[in-house]
Write an enzyme that holds these catalytic residues in place. Structure first.
Site, PDB file in Angstrom:
ATOM      1  N   GLY A 255       0.830  -1.201   0.000  1.00  0.00           N
ATOM      2  CA  GLY A 255       0.000   0.000   0.000  1.00  0.00           C
ATOM      3  C   GLY A 255       0.857   1.240   0.000  1.00  0.00           C
ATOM      4  N   CYS A 262       7.792   5.175  14.804  1.00  0.00           N
ATOM      5  CA  CYS A 262       8.741   4.112  15.138  1.00  0.00           C
ATOM      6  C   CYS A 262       9.532   3.626  13.936  1.00  0.00           C
ATOM      7  CB  CYS A 262       8.010   2.951  15.793  1.00  0.00           C
ATOM      8  SG  CYS A 262       7.449   3.358  17.440  1.00  0.00           S
TER       9      CYS A 262
HETATM   10  C1  UDX Z   1       5.413  -0.436  15.488  1.00  0.00           C
HETATM   11  C2  UDX Z   1       5.710  -1.882  15.890  1.00  0.00           C
HETATM   12  O1  UDX Z   1       4.721  -2.751  15.315  1.00  0.00           O
HETATM   13  C3  UDX Z   1       5.752  -2.034  17.398  1.00  0.00           C
HETATM   14  O2  UDX Z   1       6.084  -3.357  17.744  1.00  0.00           O
HETATM   15  C4  UDX Z   1       6.795  -1.060  17.927  1.00  0.00           C
HETATM   16  O3  UDX Z   1       6.896  -1.152  19.304  1.00  0.00           O
HETATM   17  C5  UDX Z   1       6.463   0.360  17.505  1.00  0.00           C
HETATM   18  O4  UDX Z   1       6.369   0.425  16.080  1.00  0.00           O
HETATM   19  P1  UDX Z   1       3.275   1.119  15.338  1.00  0.00           P
HETATM   20  O5  UDX Z   1       4.206   2.243  14.987  1.00  0.00           O
HETATM   21  O6  UDX Z   1       2.173   1.365  16.283  1.00  0.00           O
HETATM   22  O7  UDX Z   1       4.093  -0.102  15.924  1.00  0.00           O
HETATM   23  O8  UDX Z   1       2.644   0.666  13.950  1.00  0.00           O
HETATM   24  P2  UDX Z   1       2.398  -0.713  13.177  1.00  0.00           P
HETATM   25  O9  UDX Z   1       1.064  -1.223  13.468  1.00  0.00           O
HETATM   26  O10 UDX Z   1       3.524  -1.643  13.338  1.00  0.00           O
HETATM   27  O11 UDX Z   1       2.403  -0.154  11.679  1.00  0.00           O
HETATM   28  C6  UDX Z   1       3.503   0.594  11.192  1.00  0.00           C
HETATM   29  C7  UDX Z   1       3.244   1.104   9.802  1.00  0.00           C
HETATM   30  O12 UDX Z   1       3.310   0.052   8.863  1.00  0.00           O
HETATM   31  C8  UDX Z   1       1.885   1.764   9.580  1.00  0.00           C
HETATM   32  O13 UDX Z   1       2.045   2.915   8.799  1.00  0.00           O
HETATM   33  C9  UDX Z   1       1.093   0.700   8.848  1.00  0.00           C
HETATM   34  O14 UDX Z   1       0.067   1.232   8.036  1.00  0.00           O
HETATM   35  C10 UDX Z   1       2.187   0.064   8.003  1.00  0.00           C
HETATM   36  N1  UDX Z   1       1.903  -1.312   7.596  1.00  0.00           N
HETATM   37  C11 UDX Z   1       1.754  -2.297   8.510  1.00  0.00           C
HETATM   38  C12 UDX Z   1       1.859  -1.623   6.217  1.00  0.00           C
HETATM   39  O15 UDX Z   1       2.007  -0.738   5.364  1.00  0.00           O
HETATM   40  N2  UDX Z   1       1.639  -2.925   5.858  1.00  0.00           N
HETATM   41  C13 UDX Z   1       1.487  -3.925   6.755  1.00  0.00           C
HETATM   42  O16 UDX Z   1       1.307  -5.083   6.342  1.00  0.00           O
HETATM   43  C14 UDX Z   1       1.529  -3.605   8.135  1.00  0.00           C
END
Ligand code: UDX
Length: 440
Positions: A255, A262
């Protein structure tokens, strides 16, 4: 056990609430008096399901108290968690000044032996630095610096803190490990996996986890590019790959790419750390490059279907860095909005919880609380994040409201069949588009 928490951001506040919930006496500190007053009054500084309730429960039980004075934190405590921010410096390196200052203050005000817990994400070697800081105060009390990285995801912070996938403790001393296992005893008894190692290994494991997850996402996005070129479907590719338990389906969604506070900054900091240590971690550069391309690819797709963007109205559903949060920091969706605005388009966003934060970050962006209002007379709608209300959008109503029936799905959230049946032209990411004939 009496526990302190310094820094009440996305990690510190849920950590404090959950530690109180499992029975500890928690003193939670933040230097921002306004934020603190809000929390005490039940007004959380960010959207996080279940947080307000758990903070309220902690306050009512008397086990969770708040202070702006760091000298209150270590008093009679056995452990103090450092959860302050580690913002990036211009070089990409993490700025660890707040971590150092917290450790210094905790050691200064300690009233007895104390475990100082590094929970903020920090480069390997930070705990050793902190140990040097607190060693200067050693004459009076003994201090142990341990690493206990946080793996919680925003939007599910309470759930992740209560039932963590693992509790990782990096300690160089048995006594400190024993304090941490006593602290987490209720979770360990409930089945949480306990992993004890040395401090540097724990620090590296946290960065490695985030970098690996970022890499999975970038791999999926690279596959999306290839699928578009070859005529394949990246969702089916991800399903097929993910069915292999050695790979796993999570974090293979192509996407707009990853954002938030993070992954992008941790990846930069990890790369910097590797460089400092003398290792060229080129893989991480490639992960970032693929991620940066994701927004540009979507922008080109929109420009391709709409031709000139000047004066065109684009509805953007989802403004935070992902669904389920109001956190707009390094949001791919906002980055796309910024690029569209620069091209002369009018962008009207709608997000269940992030409208205010998004406008603050990008004042030229218009927002609507009601997503259907954003769709009115739009030439195109772009899905920027995943929310159930976007997945369940009333397509017939949307079709009646929009000027052109075009959907660009930056998260592959919608069902191509249903979108196409409702008469839309559909441009997903890395999947075959629908109804493009009239636009080419
Ligand atoms: C992340 C880690 O998952 C967590 O373990 C750590 O402690 C902090 O960073 P977070 O920042 O809350 O957590 O977001 P997360 O749910 O991991 O998603 C990160 C990004 O990746 C988002 O922008 C999400 O949209 C994107 N993403 C996630 C994708 O584009 N594709 C996916 O398959 C999964």
């Amino acid at each position: 056990m009496r526990v302190g928490v310094v820094g009440l951001g996305h990690v510190g506040l849920p950590t404090a609430a959950v530690l109180a919930h499992i029975g500890h006496d928690v003193v939670a500190m933040d230097s921002d008096a306004g934020k603190l007053a809000g929390i005490v009054a039940g007004d959380m500084p960010f959207f996080e399901p279940g947080l307000q309730e758990m903070v309220g429960e902690g306050q009512r039980s008397g086990r969770l108290t708040f202070t702006a004075d760091i000298s209150d934190v270590p008093r009679d405590a056995q452990a103090v968690f450092i959860c302050v921010g580690t913002p990036p410096r211009a070089s990409g390196e993490a700025n660890l000044l707040a971590v150092e200052e917290a450790a210094e203050a905790i050691a200064t005000h300690a009233t007895g032996d104390l475990v100082i817990v590094e929970k903020s994400t920090v480069p390997a070697g930070t705990a050793e630095r902190l140990a040097q800081v607190v060693r200067r105060h050693r004459d009076e009390h003994r201090f142990w610096v341990v690493s206990n990285p946080e793996f919680l995801q925003e939007g599910r912070a309470i759930e992740d803190s209560l039932r963590p996938s693992r509790i990782l403790i990096g300690a160089n001393d048995e006594a400190a490990t024993a304090v941490m296992s006593a602290l987490y005893a209720p979770m360990i008894e409930a089945g949480a996996r306990w992993i004890a190692t040395d401090v540097v290994t724990a620090e590296l494991a946290k960065h490695a986890s985030n970098a690996f997850l970022s890499m999975k996402i970038s791999f999926a996005n690279a596959m999306a590019r290839l699928c578009e070129l070859a005529g394949g479907d990246v969702v089916d590719v991800a399903d097929a790959m993910g069915a292999d338990p050695r790979i796993g389906r999570d974090f293979l969604n192509a996407g707009l790419g990853y954002g938030g506070y993070c992954f992008p900054k941790d990846l930069d900091a990890f790369e910097m750390l590797a460089e400092k240590l003398g290792y060229d971690f080129g893989l991480l550069r490639e992960v970032r490059k693929i991620n940066d391309e994701a927004v540009e690819v979507t922008l080109r797709k929109i420009a391709d279907v709409l031709w000139n963007l000047e004066g065109k109205k684009i509805a953007l559903l989802g403004l935070a860095f992902k669904g389920g949060t109001d956190d707009t920091r390094l949001s791919p969706s906002l980055k796309l909005a910024e690029r569209l605005l620069a091209e002369g388009a009018r962008v009207v966003g709608s997000d269940p919880v992030a409208n205010d934060a998004a406008r603050k970050e990008l004042p030229a962006l218009e927002t609507c609380a009601d997503l259907y209002e954003a769709l009115e007379d739009a030439h195109c709608v772009v899905i920027g994040t995943e929310w159930p209300e976007f997945a369940d959008v009333d397509l017939a109503r949307a079709a009646r409201l929009m000027k052109f029936k075009i959907i660009v799905d930056g998260r592959n959230l919608l069902d191509p069949e249903a979108v196409s049946a409702a008469g839309f032209t559909y441009l997903p990411t890395g999947r075959p588009g629908r109804g493009l004939e009239g636009h080419r």
